[in-house]
Design a protein around this motif. Structure first.
Motif, PDB file in Angstrom:
ATOM      1  N   ALA A   1       1.189  13.084  19.814  1.00  0.00           N
ATOM      2  CA  ALA A   1       2.375  14.093  19.378  1.00  0.00           C
ATOM      3  C   ALA A   1       3.275  13.502  18.274  1.00  0.00           C
ATOM      4  CB  ALA A   1       3.147  13.759  20.864  1.00  0.00           C
ATOM      5  N   SER A   2       3.145  12.020  18.061  1.00  0.00           N
ATOM      6  CA  SER A   2       3.961  11.535  17.000  1.00  0.00           C
ATOM      7  C   SER A   2       3.930  12.104  15.771  1.00  0.00           C
ATOM      8  CB  SER A   2       3.934   9.965  17.019  1.00  0.00           C
ATOM      9  OG  SER A   2       4.542   9.483  15.909  1.00  0.00           O
ATOM     10  N   PRO A   3       4.812  12.378  14.953  1.00  0.00           N
ATOM     11  CA  PRO A   3       4.678  12.886  13.621  1.00  0.00           C
ATOM     12  C   PRO A   3       3.982  12.170  12.784  1.00  0.00           C
ATOM     13  CG  PRO A   3       6.806  11.815  13.824  1.00  0.00           C
ATOM     14  CD  PRO A   3       6.322  11.712  15.116  1.00  0.00           C
ATOM     15  N   ASN A   4       3.640  10.700  13.248  1.00  0.00           N
ATOM     16  CA  ASN A   4       2.404   9.773  12.386  1.00  0.00           C
ATOM     17  C   ASN A   4       1.453   9.463  13.040  1.00  0.00           C
ATOM     18  OD1 ASN A   4       3.637   9.464   9.545  1.00  0.00           O
ATOM     19  ND2 ASN A   4       5.588   8.932  10.849  1.00  0.00           N
ATOM     20  N   LEU A   5       0.160   9.824  12.573  1.00  0.00           N
ATOM     21  CA  LEU A   5      -1.093   9.054  13.040  1.00  0.00           C
ATOM     22  C   LEU A   5      -1.110   7.548  12.904  1.00  0.00           C
ATOM     23  CD1 LEU A   5      -3.679   8.832  14.573  1.00  0.00           C
ATOM     24  CD2 LEU A   5      -4.761   9.763  12.551  1.00  0.00           C
ATOM     25  N   ALA A   6      -0.738   6.719  13.742  1.00  0.00           N
ATOM     26  CA  ALA A   6      -0.632   5.091  13.528  1.00  0.00           C
ATOM     27  C   ALA A   6      -1.558   4.549  14.508  1.00  0.00           C
ATOM     28  CB  ALA A   6       0.641   4.706  13.245  1.00  0.00           C
ATOM     29  N   ILE A   7      -2.357   3.714  14.227  1.00  0.00           N
ATOM     30  CA  ILE A   7      -3.222   2.820  15.123  1.00  0.00           C
ATOM     31  C   ILE A   7      -3.016   1.176  15.073  1.00  0.00           C
ATOM     32  CG2 ILE A   7      -5.466   2.442  16.233  1.00  0.00           C
ATOM     33  CD1 ILE A   7      -6.297   5.446  15.337  1.00  0.00           C
ATOM     34  N   SER A   8      -2.359   0.456  15.769  1.00  0.00           N
ATOM     35  CA  SER A   8      -2.452  -0.864  15.671  1.00  0.00           C
ATOM     36  C   SER A   8      -3.599  -1.405  15.930  1.00  0.00           C
ATOM     37  CB  SER A   8      -1.516  -1.292  16.500  1.00  0.00           C
ATOM     38  OG  SER A   8      -2.088  -1.195  17.886  1.00  0.00           O
ATOM     39  N   GLU A   9      -4.526  -0.927  16.699  1.00  0.00           N
ATOM     40  CA  GLU A   9      -5.920  -1.780  16.780  1.00  0.00           C
ATOM     41  C   GLU A   9      -7.110  -0.969  17.316  1.00  0.00           C
ATOM     42  OE1 GLU A   9      -7.218  -5.461  15.429  1.00  0.00           O
ATOM     43  OE2 GLU A   9      -5.137  -4.897  15.815  1.00  0.00           O
ATOM     44  N   PHE A  10      -8.052  -0.815  16.658  1.00  0.00           N
ATOM     45  CA  PHE A  10      -9.206  -0.036  17.120  1.00  0.00           C
ATOM     46  C   PHE A  10     -10.367  -1.232  17.512  1.00  0.00           C
ATOM     47  CE2 PHE A  10     -13.002   2.992  15.420  1.00  0.00           C
ATOM     48  CZ  PHE A  10     -13.365   3.253  16.904  1.00  0.00           C
ATOM     49  N   ARG A  11     -10.319  -1.507  18.779  1.00  0.00           N
ATOM     50  CA  ARG A  11     -11.195  -2.488  19.112  1.00  0.00           C
ATOM     51  C   ARG A  11     -12.364  -1.931  19.998  1.00  0.00           C
ATOM     52  NH1 ARG A  11      -8.286  -5.583  23.493  1.00  0.00           N
ATOM     53  NH2 ARG A  11      -8.836  -7.638  22.683  1.00  0.00           N
ATOM     54  N   ILE A  12     -13.735  -2.584  19.493  1.00  0.00           N
ATOM     55  CA  ILE A  12     -14.947  -2.251  19.937  1.00  0.00           C
ATOM     56  C   ILE A  12     -15.588  -3.349  20.581  1.00  0.00           C
ATOM     57  CG2 ILE A  12     -17.308  -1.485  19.008  1.00  0.00           C
ATOM     58  CD1 ILE A  12     -15.841  -0.751  16.447  1.00  0.00           C
ATOM     59  N   PHE A  13     -16.273  -3.147  21.883  1.00  0.00           N
ATOM     60  CA  PHE A  13     -16.873  -4.257  22.539  1.00  0.00           C
ATOM     61  C   PHE A  13     -18.136  -3.829  22.915  1.00  0.00           C
ATOM     62  CE2 PHE A  13     -12.362  -3.974  23.922  1.00  0.00           C
ATOM     63  CZ  PHE A  13     -11.783  -5.135  23.768  1.00  0.00           C
ATOM     64  N   GLY A  14     -19.171  -4.948  23.218  1.00  0.00           N
ATOM     65  CA  GLY A  14     -20.301  -4.657  23.356  1.00  0.00           C
ATOM     66  C   GLY A  14     -21.132  -6.215  23.141  1.00  0.00           C
ATOM     67  N   ASN A  15     -22.160  -6.142  22.720  1.00  0.00           N
ATOM     68  CA  ASN A  15     -22.867  -7.410  22.446  1.00  0.00           C
ATOM     69  C   ASN A  15     -23.864  -7.250  21.368  1.00  0.00           C
ATOM     70  OD1 ASN A  15     -22.719  -7.221  25.983  1.00  0.00           O
ATOM     71  ND2 ASN A  15     -22.480  -9.174  25.069  1.00  0.00           N
ATOM     72  N   GLY A  16     -23.840  -8.225  20.576  1.00  0.00           N
ATOM     73  CA  GLY A  16     -24.651  -8.515  19.436  1.00  0.00           C
ATOM     74  C   GLY A  16     -26.127  -8.886  19.896  1.00  0.00           C
ATOM     75  N   LEU A  17     -27.115  -8.991  18.745  1.00  0.00           N
ATOM     76  CA  LEU A  17     -28.510  -9.017  19.017  1.00  0.00           C
ATOM     77  C   LEU A  17     -28.828 -10.461  18.744  1.00  0.00           C
ATOM     78  CD1 LEU A  17     -29.881  -5.653  17.683  1.00  0.00           C
ATOM     79  CD2 LEU A  17     -28.842  -6.116  20.230  1.00  0.00           C
TER      80      LEU A  17
END
Length: 594
Positions: free
Chosen positions: A475-491
């Motif tokens: 809803a905000s006039p600006n699309l703003a993201i402080s953090e895009f966090r991805i979780f899982g496990n490496g190989l």
């Protein structure tokens, strides 16, 4: 062709309709935080949540938060539905107090004026009634502000605790049930802060500011006949905001300072701060401690809510587990044993400082800020329109298990919480080569609601190298993201245990100088400490690109401590180092980390 269509359909159902099978949560809590109007006259618009109280009423949970126009209801501590009430304070409710007595839920607000106590036997229906027309007999500058209501089931007596000040103490008083919970007798001072002996009670970032600290957020828990009077300190707007406790044998004391304080403390990582909350039990008897984590971009008191597993050990020591406290955790389905890692899902942060590209960028708010684990920096798109994207390159394939999207209110102009206008929609796509993409999340398929800290657990792990956020709506006039966090496990393999870990207690016993040797391939480190080798309940998380020395300023004078360290990366966590006791005081203390 039919087979391909069938496979696509199965994949879509399994990955997109994730919420039906979700069994983990991630701090900050994923609720529809309401736009806060405290700074409306200053033209500041932002979502915020603070001072949480969660009450278990008849096996269901009710969450009350400062200035939210209502409250939240959940049956599982995971899915929260916002409710409004038939009666609510005209100016809204700040730092609410709530208590369950038999089948009745009582609710009271912070006040310096005359305010009522409300009650409900059906809070899930939003039905509340006036219990009294509360008239406090207190000086104007004392309150009761930041109140806590407590009913002692063993004596059937009522009490109130309150205080929010860097001048006054935490107060307490018995209440007279026969007189609709009027004060019974004279209120009393329970305790004051003592930053000269309690290092963690010092103000400022990492307790580095000489300004006189604040105490607030009282809460009482009775456990095995002892009374734990909890409080928040030293200030909301810093990473070291924490909960502590005094312990006594009666509801009004005398109380003794717990040498293991603070109880709930999370100064490092993404969701820093854990102060001013409450302690409650779930349907399995497990304890939880809630608190406030600091955002502080639009306004110094801009906050979100956190919830950490808590409990009491065999010696009656109260603790909260904040180790990996903003990584995914499992919701329990039974009574837990109390082991530190029992609820930690083992899903590691895959996105820290990883390369990212965006479809567009507004001014200087570049996309690198979306993976820096700092809630006060953010990326903003040139326009808030569907189809804007951010793509993170994990650099190698990982098993992706969950994502969290934390939005920022940049130059927001919203001053209402109309659910038809204020909601969140986005898609998550993954790819192994950056060319062929699979959709694994689509919030447009779910009922509309606002999710400023949207946490999405995938039904099954998806192996990929690239993860893309595709914008739908905010809803905000600006699309703003402080953090895009991805979780899982490496190989790959977890890192080795850090070597040459030392802790040196300064002549000022509130401080200790820590040093360790960095480990190849590590993303970060957890320094663990406590008052006994088997009581390392405190955690301070550091990143590998930060210095390998640190001045810890959270210790109590006259209390012995023990320390250990562990390293972590995308693949897992190292073995914990040997537990050490601090060496003698150093002549040259290390500089304070700001």
């Amino acid at each position: 062709m039919f087979r391909n269509l069938l496979c696509t359909l199965v994949f879509t159902i399994a990955c997109c309709w994730h919420s039906a099978a979700q069994s983990t949560y991630c701090n900050p809590m994923d609720i529809d935080y309401k736009y806060n109007f405290e700074q409306m006259n200053e033209g500041i618009s932002y979502r915020s949540g603070a001072d949480p109280v969660i009450i278990n009423h008849k096996g269901e949970y009710f969450l009350f938060v400062t200035i939210s126009g209502g409250y939240w209801h959940s049956k599982d501590l995971l899915n929260w539905k916002y409710l409004t009430a038939n009666r609510w304070p005209f100016e809204d409710m700040c730092a609410p107090a709530a208590v369950l007595v038999r089948d009745t839920l009582f609710l009271f607000q912070s006040t310096f004026e005359s305010r009522p106590i409300l009650y409900s036997v059906a809070p899930e229906k939003g039905i509340w009634e006036f219990y009294n027309r509360w008239t406090p007999r207190l000086p104007k500058d004392i309150g009761p502000w930041d109140p806590a209501l407590f009913h002692d089931p063993d004596t059937d007596k009522w009490y109130m605790y309150w205080g929010s000040s860097n001048v006054y103490p935490i107060f307490g008083s018995e209440l007279d049930y026969s007189k609709r919970l009027a004060f019974k007798g004279q209120y009393q001072a329970m305790f004051w802060l003592n930053q000269y002996e309690h290092g963690w009670e010092r103000f400022g970032p990492n307790h580095s500011d000489p300004f006189k600290p604040f105490t607030e957020g009282a809460w009482m828990t009775k456990h095995k006949g002892r009374y734990y009077l909890q409080y928040g300190a030293p200030g909301t707007e810093y990473n070291v905001y924490a909960n502590g406790t005094y312990v006594g044998n009666s509801p009004l004391g005398p109380f003794t300072y717990a040498p293991y304080n603070p109880v709930s403390y999370k100064p490092g990582g993404f969701a820093t701060g854990a102060g001013h909350g409450n302690t409650f039990q779930d349907n399995f008897g497990n304890y939880w401690n809630t608190g406030t984590t600091w955002i502080g971009f639009n306004w110094g008191m801009e906050r979100r809510i956190v919830m950490h597993p808590a409990g009491f050990d065999k010696d009656g020591q109260m603790f909260a587990n904040t180790r990996f406290g903003d990584f995914p955790h499992k919701l329990p389905s039974k009574t837990w044993t109390g082991k530190a890692d029992e609820l930690f899902a083992g899903w590691m942060l895959l996105s820290y400082k990883k390369p990212a590209v965006a479809s567009s960028t507004l001014d200087t708010m570049n996309v690198a800020k979306i993976t820096d684990e700092n809630p006060r920096t953010f990326w903003a798109a040139r326009q808030n329109k569907p189809g804007e994207t951010v793509t993170i390159d994990l650099q190698t394939e990982h098993d992706i298990k969950a994502v969290q999207v934390n939005y920022a209110d940049y130059r927001s102009d919203i001053y209402d919480n109309d659910p038809g206008k204020v909601y969140t929609q986005f898609k998550i796509l993954v790819s192994s080569d950056g060319n062929a993409w699979k959709e694994v999340v689509d919030l447009s398929r779910e009922p509309k609601r606002d999710r400023p800290c949207a946490y999405v657990e995938l039904t099954a792990p998806v192996r990929a190298r690239y993860v893309r956020y595709e914008h739908g709506y905010v809803a905000s006039p600006n699309l703003a993201i402080s953090e895009f966090r991805i979780f899982g496990n490496g190989l790959g393999k977890a890192p080795e245990t850090p070597a040459k870990f030392t802790a040196v207690r300064q002549k000022d016993e509130r401080n200790a100088d820590l040093k360790w040797e960095k480990v190849p391939g590590a993303v970060g480190y957890n320094v663990l400490w406590g008052i006994a080798p088997d009581k390392l309940y405190q955690t301070y998380q550091f990143w590998n690109d930060e210095p390998d020395t640190f001045e810890l300023r959270a210790l109590n004078v006259g209390v012995p401590y023990y320390f250990a360290i562990e390293a972590f990366n995308e693949n897992g966590v190292s073995k914990m180092s040997s537990v050490i006791a601090p060496q003698e005081a150093s002549a040259q203390p290390l500089p304070v980390k700001k």
